[in-house]
Design a protein around this motif. Structure first.
Motif, PDB file in Angstrom:
ATOM      1  N   LEU A   7      72.612  66.871 103.518  1.00 12.98           N
ATOM      2  CA  LEU A   7      71.640  67.257 102.876  1.00 12.98           C
ATOM      3  C   LEU A   7      71.170  68.791 103.565  1.00 12.98           C
ATOM      4  O   LEU A   7      70.838  69.642 102.903  1.00 12.98           O
ATOM      5  N   ASP A   8      71.367  68.842 104.804  1.00 17.53           N
ATOM      6  CA  ASP A   8      71.150  70.047 105.641  1.00 17.53           C
ATOM      7  C   ASP A   8      72.296  70.898 105.306  1.00 17.53           C
ATOM      8  O   ASP A   8      71.509  72.211 105.020  1.00 17.53           O
ATOM      9  N   VAL A   9      73.424  70.597 105.235  1.00 17.71           N
ATOM     10  CA  VAL A   9      74.429  71.919 105.088  1.00 17.71           C
ATOM     11  C   VAL A   9      74.194  72.097 103.611  1.00 17.71           C
ATOM     12  O   VAL A   9      74.547  73.417 103.218  1.00 17.71           O
ATOM     13  N   LYS A  10      73.731  71.234 102.551  1.00 16.73           N
ATOM     14  CA  LYS A  10      73.734  71.610 101.256  1.00 16.73           C
ATOM     15  C   LYS A  10      72.581  72.752 101.192  1.00 16.73           C
ATOM     16  O   LYS A  10      72.700  73.583 100.541  1.00 16.73           O
ATOM     17  N   ALA A  11      71.415  72.409 102.087  1.00 12.39           N
ATOM     18  CA  ALA A  11      70.249  73.470 101.783  1.00 12.39           C
ATOM     19  C   ALA A  11      70.859  74.917 102.272  1.00 12.39           C
ATOM     20  O   ALA A  11      70.582  75.787 101.792  1.00 12.39           O
ATOM     21  N   ARG A  12      71.473  75.008 103.432  1.00 13.78           N
ATOM     22  CA  ARG A  12      71.992  75.912 104.221  1.00 13.78           C
ATOM     23  C   ARG A  12      72.937  76.775 103.197  1.00 13.78           C
ATOM     24  O   ARG A  12      72.695  78.181 103.204  1.00 13.78           O
ATOM     25  N   ARG A  13      73.661  76.038 102.586  1.00  9.68           N
ATOM     26  CA  ARG A  13      74.486  76.689 101.540  1.00  9.68           C
ATOM     27  C   ARG A  13      74.135  77.035 100.348  1.00  9.68           C
ATOM     28  O   ARG A  13      75.010  77.742  99.499  1.00  9.68           O
ATOM     29  N   ARG A  14      72.861  76.509 100.170  1.00  7.20           N
ATOM     30  CA  ARG A  14      72.387  76.825  98.501  1.00  7.20           C
ATOM     31  C   ARG A  14      73.227  76.131  97.711  1.00  7.20           C
ATOM     32  O   ARG A  14      73.847  76.958  96.513  1.00  7.20           O
ATOM     33  N   ALA A  15      73.416  74.792  97.997  1.00  8.43           N
ATOM     34  CA  ALA A  15      74.440  74.273  97.012  1.00  8.43           C
ATOM     35  C   ALA A  15      73.776  73.427  96.095  1.00  8.43           C
ATOM     36  O   ALA A  15      72.703  72.795  96.518  1.00  8.43           O
ATOM     37  N   ILE A  16      74.463  72.758  95.116  1.00  7.69           N
ATOM     38  CA  ILE A  16      74.118  71.606  94.397  1.00  7.69           C
ATOM     39  C   ILE A  16      75.251  70.546  94.466  1.00  7.69           C
ATOM     40  O   ILE A  16      76.419  70.802  94.526  1.00  7.69           O
ATOM     41  N   GLU A  24      82.317  61.547 103.914  1.00  9.96           N
ATOM     42  CA  GLU A  24      82.856  62.308 105.215  1.00  9.96           C
ATOM     43  C   GLU A  24      83.669  63.818 104.547  1.00  9.96           C
ATOM     44  O   GLU A  24      83.434  64.868 104.738  1.00  9.96           O
ATOM     45  N   LYS A  25      84.149  63.484 103.375  1.00  7.82           N
ATOM     46  CA  LYS A  25      84.946  64.710 102.698  1.00  7.82           C
ATOM     47  C   LYS A  25      84.038  65.396 102.112  1.00  7.82           C
ATOM     48  O   LYS A  25      84.157  66.669 102.184  1.00  7.82           O
ATOM     49  N   LEU A  26      82.824  64.957 101.658  1.00 15.14           N
ATOM     50  CA  LEU A  26      81.716  65.854 100.806  1.00 15.14           C
ATOM     51  C   LEU A  26      81.267  66.713 101.999  1.00 15.14           C
ATOM     52  O   LEU A  26      80.935  67.975 101.662  1.00 15.14           O
ATOM     53  N   LEU A  27      80.875  66.258 103.130  1.00 16.73           N
ATOM     54  CA  LEU A  27      80.195  67.139 104.053  1.00 16.73           C
ATOM     55  C   LEU A  27      81.420  67.970 104.682  1.00 16.73           C
ATOM     56  O   LEU A  27      80.966  69.179 104.801  1.00 16.73           O
ATOM     57  N   ALA A  28      82.580  67.710 104.829  1.00 19.45           N
ATOM     58  CA  ALA A  28      83.628  68.558 105.260  1.00 19.45           C
ATOM     59  C   ALA A  28      83.606  69.902 104.145  1.00 19.45           C
ATOM     60  O   ALA A  28      84.019  71.002 104.686  1.00 19.45           O
ATOM     61  N   CYS A  29      83.749  69.454 102.865  1.00 20.23           N
ATOM     62  CA  CYS A  29      83.798  70.483 101.908  1.00 20.23           C
ATOM     63  C   CYS A  29      82.538  71.576 101.826  1.00 20.23           C
ATOM     64  O   CYS A  29      82.766  72.757 101.640  1.00 20.23           O
ATOM     65  N   LEU A  30      81.571  70.937 102.175  1.00 19.37           N
ATOM     66  CA  LEU A  30      80.284  71.741 102.147  1.00 19.37           C
ATOM     67  C   LEU A  30      80.158  72.608 103.518  1.00 19.37           C
ATOM     68  O   LEU A  30      79.893  73.797 103.530  1.00 19.37           O
TER      69      LEU A  30
END
Ligand code: 13P
Ligand code: SF4
Length: 309
Positions: free
Chosen positions: A12-21, A275-281
């Motif tokens: 959730l943290d990296v998602k916010a940083r990346r402006r990702a969905i 784990e793979k979701l975190l890595a790709c973000l």
């Protein structure tokens, strides 16, 4: 191994940083669906991806779905947890074989299921998903011959529903749905006599014959949760259990094992993990990159499909 809760926080943290969905198909593991901004079937996720105006789409599903998101929204970075998450239907139909068919049959309208490669989409006149396939076929003038590809079971179902005679059907199949045996469904019905049966149209004809309802992944979830019944035999991938139990915790849902894996899981969908979701973000890899000429050609049949109501 990092605890799931910690992993979820990091994502959730990296998602916010990346402006990702994060988009997740209903066949993803429950822990991925829990974190997703949207969970849906292939049509719903395509529509959401098209409208997204942030930076990064992390697509938790299979590769053809992420490619569709890229074609519909080429300015975004589209990443996937596992680039090897394929689909047996995509593999059953190469662009070269479609081009060979078109050379022999130049009068045919090519209707392709969204479960195809971007190269096959580029060779197609219009696309469809399991949710809108009947409407798409009905949108084609009755005198025009059709090639429907690549799913034989969906094609047979659509042909039966539309009464379309001038329709050829490819011989591809889903390794999950096409191997659900009717005898196992019959045994499940004998065990749960009050249960209603909901099936995905990729199932074989004799399974569909026993179904009380046939529809896309989201349509099945919607129907089961709204029906005035307590028990259901669900003839699709067991990832849908997450939404079914969330929306109707008082109801019971039974799944039937297929003959391929003796389970009801899609091995491609299950390649993804937290784990793979975190890595790709974090890495913005694996990333979907497609030649712009192919994307432009694939966009035409995709837009035609989205215009069909
Ligand atoms: P839906 O269009 O129902 O999401 O199905 C996609 C799929 O891959 C079914 O196996
Ligand atoms: Fe492809 Fe079947 Fe898996 Fe759907 S369930 S992604 S059709 S292999």
């Amino acid at each position: 191994m990092v605890a799931a809760a910690t992993l979820a926080e990091e994502i959730l943290d990296v998602k916010a940083r990346r402006r990702a969905i994060i988009l997740a198909h209903h066949y993803q593991e429950a822990e991925i669906q829990e974190l997703a901004d949207s969970v849906g079937d292939s049509l719903e996720l395509a529509r959401i991806a098209k409208k997204f105006d942030g930076e990064v789409i992390a697509f938790c599903g299979v590769r053809f779905m992420a490619e569709t998101a890229k074609v519909l929204n080429p300015e975004r970075i589209v990443v996937v947890p596992d680039i090897h998450a394929g689909c047996s239907l995509v593999e059953s139909c190469s662009a070269e074989s479609v081009r060979a068919f078109k050379r022999r049959n130049p009068d045919h309208v090519i209707v392709s299921y969204i479960n195809t490669s971007v190269e096959v989409k580029a060779e197609s006149d219009i696309l469809c998903t399991s949710r809108n396939a009947i409407a798409v076929v009905n949108s084609i003038p009755a005198d025009k011959p059709i090639l429907f590809l690549p799913d034989i079971n969906l094609g047979n179902y659509v042909q039966k529903q539309t009464g379309r005679k001038n329709m050829k059907i490819w011989q591809g199949a889903c390794i999950v749905h096409a191997t659900f045996p009717a005898r196992r469904l019959a045994a499940a019905r004998a065990e749960h006599p009050s249960a209603l049966v909901a099936a995905h149209p990729e199932c074989p004809r004799d399974v569909l014959r026993m179904a009380d309802f046939i529809g896309s992944t989201s349509a099945i979830i919607d129907w089961c949760t709204k029906q005035n019944a307590d028990e259901f035999i669900v003839m699709t991938e067991s990832g849908v259990r997450y939404s079914l139990e969330k929306l109707a915790p008082q109801k019971k849902f039974y799944f039937v094992a297929n003959e391929n894996c003796n389970c009801s899981e899609c091995p491609y969908m299950k390649l993804n993990s937290l784990e793979k979701l975190l890595a790709c973000l974090e890495n913005l890899e694996p990333r979907i990159e497609l030649p712009s000429a192919i994307m432009e050609r694939a966009l035409v049949p995709l837009e035609r499909m989205l215009a069909v109501r």
